[in-house]
Design a protein around this motif. Structure first.
Motif, short mmCIF file in Angstrom:
data_model
loop_
_atom_site.label_atom_id
_atom_site.label_comp_id
_atom_site.label_asym_id
_atom_site.label_seq_id
_atom_site.Cartn_x
_atom_site.Cartn_y
_atom_site.Cartn_z
N ALA A 1 26.27 -113.84 23.51
CA ALA A 1 26.12 -113.92 22.05
C ALA A 1 25.85 -112.56 21.45
CB ALA A 1 25.01 -114.89 21.70
N THR A 2 26.40 -111.50 22.04
CA THR A 2 26.11 -110.16 21.52
C THR A 2 26.72 -109.92 20.15
OG1 THR A 2 27.97 -109.30 22.80
CG2 THR A 2 25.78 -109.08 23.76
N ILE A 3 27.90 -110.47 19.89
CA ILE A 3 28.55 -110.24 18.59
C ILE A 3 28.84 -111.55 17.85
CG2 ILE A 3 29.58 -108.06 19.26
CD1 ILE A 3 32.22 -109.57 19.71
N LEU A 4 28.28 -112.66 18.31
CA LEU A 4 28.55 -113.96 17.70
C LEU A 4 27.46 -114.36 16.72
CD1 LEU A 4 29.66 -115.92 20.88
CD2 LEU A 4 31.11 -114.83 19.20
N THR A 5 27.80 -115.26 15.82
CA THR A 5 26.81 -115.82 14.91
C THR A 5 26.48 -117.26 15.26
OG1 THR A 5 28.55 -116.50 13.36
CG2 THR A 5 27.53 -114.35 12.99
N SER A 6 27.33 -117.91 16.08
CA SER A 6 27.11 -119.31 16.45
C SER A 6 27.37 -119.50 17.94
CB SER A 6 28.03 -120.24 15.67
OG SER A 6 27.72 -120.18 14.30
N ILE A 7 26.64 -120.44 18.52
CA ILE A 7 26.82 -120.83 19.91
C ILE A 7 27.67 -122.09 19.92
CG2 ILE A 7 25.66 -121.59 22.02
CD1 ILE A 7 25.04 -118.71 21.35
N GLY B 1 20.87 -120.61 27.75
CA GLY B 1 20.62 -119.47 26.88
C GLY B 1 21.81 -118.54 26.93
N ALA B 2 21.85 -117.60 26.02
CA ALA B 2 22.97 -116.67 25.95
C ALA B 2 22.45 -115.24 25.96
CB ALA B 2 23.80 -116.91 24.69
N TYR B 3 23.22 -114.37 26.55
CA TYR B 3 22.91 -112.95 26.59
C TYR B 3 23.10 -112.37 25.19
CZ TYR B 3 23.36 -108.00 27.72
OH TYR B 3 23.21 -106.64 27.76
N GLN B 4 22.07 -111.74 24.65
CA GLN B 4 22.15 -111.22 23.29
C GLN B 4 22.10 -109.71 23.24
OE1 GLN B 4 19.30 -113.22 20.82
NE2 GLN B 4 20.09 -115.21 21.33
N GLY B 5 22.38 -109.08 24.33
CA GLY B 5 22.45 -107.62 24.36
C GLY B 5 21.23 -107.01 25.02
N PRO B 6 21.27 -105.71 25.28
CA PRO B 6 20.15 -105.04 25.94
C PRO B 6 18.95 -104.95 25.00
CG PRO B 6 21.79 -103.45 25.26
CD PRO B 6 22.37 -104.80 24.98
N TRP B 7 17.78 -104.76 25.60
CA TRP B 7 16.56 -104.64 24.80
C TRP B 7 16.57 -103.36 23.97
CZ3 TRP B 7 12.27 -106.13 28.80
CH2 TRP B 7 12.38 -107.49 29.10
N VAL B 8 17.17 -102.29 24.53
CA VAL B 8 17.22 -101.00 23.84
C VAL B 8 18.69 -100.63 23.68
CG1 VAL B 8 16.53 -98.58 23.94
CG2 VAL B 8 15.03 -100.33 24.89
N ASN B 9 19.09 -100.27 22.46
CA ASN B 9 20.47 -99.88 22.20
C ASN B 9 20.80 -98.55 22.86
OD1 ASN B 9 20.95 -102.14 20.67
ND2 ASN B 9 20.45 -101.14 18.73
N SER B 10 22.05 -98.39 23.24
CA SER B 10 22.47 -97.16 23.90
C SER B 10 22.38 -95.96 22.96
CB SER B 10 23.89 -97.32 24.44
OG SER B 10 24.78 -97.62 23.39
N GLU B 11 22.58 -96.16 21.66
CA GLU B 11 22.47 -95.06 20.70
C GLU B 11 21.04 -94.53 20.65
OE1 GLU B 11 23.60 -98.11 19.83
OE2 GLU B 11 25.73 -97.80 19.49
N PHE B 12 20.08 -95.42 20.71
CA PHE B 12 18.68 -95.01 20.71
C PHE B 12 18.35 -94.24 21.98
CE2 PHE B 12 14.18 -95.93 21.66
CZ PHE B 12 13.60 -95.33 20.55
N MET B 13 18.82 -94.72 23.12
CA MET B 13 18.58 -94.02 24.39
C MET B 13 19.22 -92.64 24.37
SD MET B 13 16.60 -95.68 26.32
CE MET B 13 16.83 -94.79 27.85
N ALA B 14 20.42 -92.49 23.82
CA ALA B 14 21.09 -91.19 23.74
C ALA B 14 20.29 -90.23 22.87
CB ALA B 14 22.51 -91.36 23.21
N ALA B 15 19.75 -90.71 21.76
CA ALA B 15 18.95 -89.87 20.88
C ALA B 15 17.68 -89.40 21.58
CB ALA B 15 18.62 -90.61 19.60
#
Length: 171
Positions: free
Chosen positions: A40-46, A138-152
């Protein structure tokens, strides 16, 4: 009147008799399988899909079924002689992991369910024909920390290490 003009009298009578003489399913047996959205990383409904086959002890075929899920009633789509499918969606934030009960009703049960709701009675008093369980892990909703934040953070760390190394060399 339209029956006499368009289809023929015999066809209408046979259709009426088959609708009136519909038998109810006695001792139903259900074999079910289910599918739910896992990512469910880019979805609005299951999405929930329950597919099942229904066999009756009295060999009734083509039973019209309705499904009740969390207080909502939807028709079950017949996808074969005795195979059915029920599907529904829920918002990602409202979907809970665990088992969902899908109560199946034939036409008589569905009429009793609607009558109970209309009269303000408890709809759970109406006994379903059969209940199918759909497990949603349950559905995978993405990592806890975004990759953009880690790169910064990593770029700031590299800048700090480079600046401190330069300061030590010049001092």
């Amino acid at each position: 009147m339209a029956c006499f003009l368009s289809y023929g009298f015999l066809t209408c009578v046979l259709g009426f008799l088959s609708a009136v003489s519909a038998d109810t399913c006695v001792q139903p047996e259900v074999v079910a399988s289910a599918y739910t959205t896992q990512d469910a990383t880019i979805l609005t409904s299951i999405a929930f899909v329950a597919e099942f086959s229904l066999t009756c002890r009295n060999n009734v075929k083509g039973v019209i079924l309705y499904a009740e899920i969390n207080g909502k009633t939807v028709p079950a789509a017949r996808i074969g002689d005795s195979k059915y499918q029920v599907s529904w969606t829920e918002e990602v934030k409202k979907a809970r992991s665990g088992d969902y009960s899908v109560n199946l009703y034939d036409e008589e049960g569905y009429a009793a369910l609607r009558k109970a709701a209309r009269n303000g009675e408890d709809p759970s008093a109406v006994k379903p024909l059969v209940t199918v369980m759909v497990n949603y892990p349950g559905a995978y909703q993405g990592p806890w920390v975004n990759s953009e934040f880690m790169a910064a953070i990593l770029s700031l760390l590299v800048w700090y290490l480079a600046f401190s190394a330069k300061s030590k060399l010049l001092a």
